[in-house]
Design an enzyme around this catalytic site. Structure first.
Site, PDB file in Angstrom:
ATOM      1  CE  LYS A 243      -1.430  -4.488   3.410  1.00 52.91           C
ATOM      2  NZ  LYS A 243      -1.799  -5.739   2.912  1.00 52.91           N
TER       3      LYS A 243
ATOM      4  CB  SER B 127      -0.861  -0.013   1.146  1.00 55.34           C
ATOM      5  OG  SER B 127      -1.498   1.261   1.525  1.00 55.34           O
TER       6      SER B 127
ATOM      7  CE1 TYR C 177      -4.014  -2.518   5.457  1.00 56.37           C
ATOM      8  CE2 TYR C 177      -3.373  -0.175   5.349  1.00 56.37           C
ATOM      9  CZ  TYR C 177      -3.598  -1.213   4.617  1.00 56.37           C
ATOM     10  OH  TYR C 177      -3.706  -1.345   3.523  1.00 56.37           O
TER      11      TYR C 177
HETATM   12  C1  UD1 Z   1      -6.830   4.278   4.027  1.00 56.21           C
HETATM   13  C2  UD1 Z   1      -5.195   4.050   4.469  1.00 56.21           C
HETATM   14  C3  UD1 Z   1      -4.461   3.341   3.319  1.00 56.21           C
HETATM   15  C4  UD1 Z   1      -5.296   1.771   3.300  1.00 56.21           C
HETATM   16  C5  UD1 Z   1      -6.640   2.038   2.926  1.00 56.21           C
HETATM   17  C6  UD1 Z   1      -7.409   0.746   3.057  1.00 56.21           C
HETATM   18  C7  UD1 Z   1      -4.084   5.756   5.559  1.00 56.21           C
HETATM   19  C8  UD1 Z   1      -3.735   7.133   5.362  1.00 56.21           C
HETATM   20  N1  UD1 Z   1      -4.549   5.307   4.518  1.00 56.21           N
HETATM   21  O1  UD1 Z   1      -6.477   4.980   2.812  1.00 56.21           O
HETATM   22  O2  UD1 Z   1      -3.114   2.888   3.859  1.00 56.21           O
HETATM   23  O3  UD1 Z   1      -4.729   1.013   2.149  1.00 56.21           O
HETATM   24  O4  UD1 Z   1      -7.210   2.846   3.942  1.00 56.21           O
HETATM   25  O5  UD1 Z   1      -8.674   0.921   3.312  1.00 56.21           O
HETATM   26  O6  UD1 Z   1      -4.275   5.309   6.667  1.00 56.21           O
HETATM   27  N2  UD1 Z   1     -13.049  10.384   3.819  1.00 56.21           N
HETATM   28  C9  UD1 Z   1     -14.001  11.225   4.359  1.00 56.21           C
HETATM   29  N3  UD1 Z   1     -15.173  10.774   4.784  1.00 56.21           N
HETATM   30  C10 UD1 Z   1     -15.233   9.516   5.144  1.00 56.21           C
HETATM   31  C11 UD1 Z   1     -14.295   8.372   4.638  1.00 56.21           C
HETATM   32  C12 UD1 Z   1     -13.142   9.221   4.082  1.00 56.21           C
HETATM   33  O7  UD1 Z   1     -13.912  12.437   4.494  1.00 56.21           O
HETATM   34  O8  UD1 Z   1     -16.429   8.774   5.559  1.00 56.21           O
HETATM   35  C13 UD1 Z   1     -11.769  10.986   3.271  1.00 56.21           C
HETATM   36  C14 UD1 Z   1     -10.628  10.543   4.244  1.00 56.21           C
HETATM   37  O9  UD1 Z   1     -10.157  11.560   5.226  1.00 56.21           O
HETATM   38  C15 UD1 Z   1      -9.609  10.522   2.765  1.00 56.21           C
HETATM   39  C16 UD1 Z   1     -10.187  10.053   1.953  1.00 56.21           C
HETATM   40  O10 UD1 Z   1     -11.688  10.291   2.187  1.00 56.21           O
HETATM   41  O11 UD1 Z   1      -9.054  11.961   2.852  1.00 56.21           O
HETATM   42  C17 UD1 Z   1      -9.896   8.656   1.723  1.00 56.21           C
HETATM   43  O12 UD1 Z   1     -10.156   7.812   2.845  1.00 56.21           O
HETATM   44  P1  UD1 Z   1     -10.165   6.457   2.735  1.00 56.21           P
HETATM   45  O13 UD1 Z   1     -11.167   5.832   1.519  1.00 56.21           O
HETATM   46  O14 UD1 Z   1     -10.455   5.618   4.070  1.00 56.21           O
HETATM   47  O15 UD1 Z   1      -8.641   5.744   2.110  1.00 56.21           O
HETATM   48  P2  UD1 Z   1      -7.163   6.156   2.792  1.00 56.21           P
HETATM   49  O16 UD1 Z   1      -7.397   6.856   4.046  1.00 56.21           O
HETATM   50  O17 UD1 Z   1      -6.305   6.900   1.906  1.00 56.21           O
END
Ligand code: UD1
Length: 343
Positions: free
Chosen positions: A158, A128, A154
């Site tokens: 990785k 990842s 987590y």
């Molecule tokens: C996260 C992990 C990544 C992992 C992946 C697996 C981190 C930094 N990243 O990805 O390593 O492989 O999960 O699932 O830990 N968001 C919202 N509202 C929501 C959900 C998400 O605003 O309800 C935003 C988050 O703040 C982020 C973006 O959407 O900015 C993407 O979030 P998400 O889909 O959870 O992925 P990552 O955090 O990038």
């Protein structure tokens, strides 16, 4: 079917795994699934059968169970392993780290031991972009960007997973290894027959968006609005899951051409950063749905901005994304609507 075509896919019933099964079949491979359906649904097998026109061999087992897993290696002559089986909820890993170390690290070691025992030549690991942590100055990370201390158990699984593979390689193992560092997979198969199936409340953004639009969730919370980005929300590299899946086929093909004892790591992304608000606006524009959302506090541990440098993936794998970001949103929405129809 010749041996070169048999690929064991651990976690093959999961989100990325199931789309990889389709790509493997389309490219003449014979995938074998090992999955205990802890984070997926058995119905995915039906979807796979409808898309590929054939039954996919599957074993309902936990990859941490050495004896059961060994039976697959005994029953089939396997040319390569794609190892997806792992837990991936960042928040849960903080509250229950041992679950993550047991499944993600214990499972990996188990699979590798069997690969050594049965002289498996090719191994693809689901890594990842979390291994880069928060990029310091340059938000576009390449494989030579220094790795960062993990900010969750987590993420650590990785980092440690990649390290285990390097140690194995350095020991002279006769195995070709490629770690794929995924950015953010979104979307679903264009047929609408398979897609992401989060158990419980989704952690990731796009399933939360589609579930809010369909009415399964009341409201989407955007985590933070004052980040140092153009619109104040975090930026990620969102890649269509079918493109990501295809990269696994390319990875197996590459490893099959290499001499024994090869190892490398490669980013799998699009090279383009997109903010949370851009996702919401694109979703509303493309689907015509109005999304119920609000700003909330920042989510602990979130990276502000990261996207992939994709040069190495082009060169090494001879692979490029075929789908656009818009395709991914539309396919995710079709999948959500199909799920609602058949609920
Ligand atoms: C996260 C992990 C990544 C992992 C992946 C697996 C981190 C930094 N990243 O990805 O390593 O492989 O999960 O699932 O830990 N968001 C919202 N509202 C929501 C959900 C998400 O605003 O309800 C935003 C988050 O703040 C982020 C973006 O959407 O900015 C993407 O979030 P998400 O889909 O959870 O992925 P990552 O955090 O990038």
């Amino acid at each position: 079917m010749t041996r070169e075509k048999n690929v064991l896919v651990t976690g093959g019933a999961g989100y990325i795994g199931s789309h990889t099964i389709v790509q493997l079949v389309e490219n003449g491979f014979n995938p074998i699934i090992a999955d205990d359906f802890r984070n997926s649904d058995i119905s995915v097998l039906k979807g796979l059968e409808q898309i590929t026109g054939r039954k996919i061999v599957h074993y309902d087992l936990d990859v941490c169970n050495y004896i059961e897993l060994k039976s697959i290696f005994k029953n089939h002559s396997i040319a390569g392993v794609i190892h997806f089986a792992a837990d991936k909820a960042v928040g849960e890993s903080v509250s229950n780290p041992l679950k993550y170390y047991k499944n993600n690290i214990g499972g990996l070691v188990n699979v590798l031991e069997l690969c050594s025992e049965f002289e498996i030549e090719n191994f693809v690991f689901s890594s990842s972009c979390t291994v880069y942590g928060e990029p310091k100055e340059e938000k576009e990370v390449s494989e030579s960007t220094p790795l960062s201390k993990a900010n969750s158990p987590y993420g650590n699984t990785k980092l440690v997973g990649e390290q285990i593979l390097l140690d194995l390689h350095n020991s002279g193992a006769r195995m070709n290894i490629l770690s794929l560092r995924y950015f953010n997979p979104i979307g679903a198969h264009p047929s609408g027959l398979i897609g992401e199936l989060p158990v419980g409340k989704p952690n990731n953004l796009l399933p939360y968006v589609t579930q809010t639009a369909i009415g399964k969730q009341n409201e989407l919370t955007v985590f933070g609005k004052d980040y140092p980005t153009p619109d104040g929300t975090c930026i990620r590299d969102y890649i269509h899951v079918c493109d990501l899946a295809e990269a696994h086929v390319k990875a197996i093909l590459l490893l099959q051409q290499k001499e024994s004892n090869f190892i490398d790591q490669v980013n799998i992304g699009t090279g383009k950063g997109t903010s949370v608000l851009e996702i919401i606006n694109s979703f509303e524009r493309l689907t015509g749905e109005k999304l119920n959302w609000k700003f909330g506090p920042r989510r602990e541990g979130d990276v502000v901005e990261i996207y992939a440098n994709v040069s190495k993936s082009f060169e090494l794998l001879n692979w490029k994304c075929k789908y656009t970001f818009e395709d991914a949103i539309e396919h995710a929405w079709s999948w959500e609507k199909n799920l609602a129809q058949h609920a």
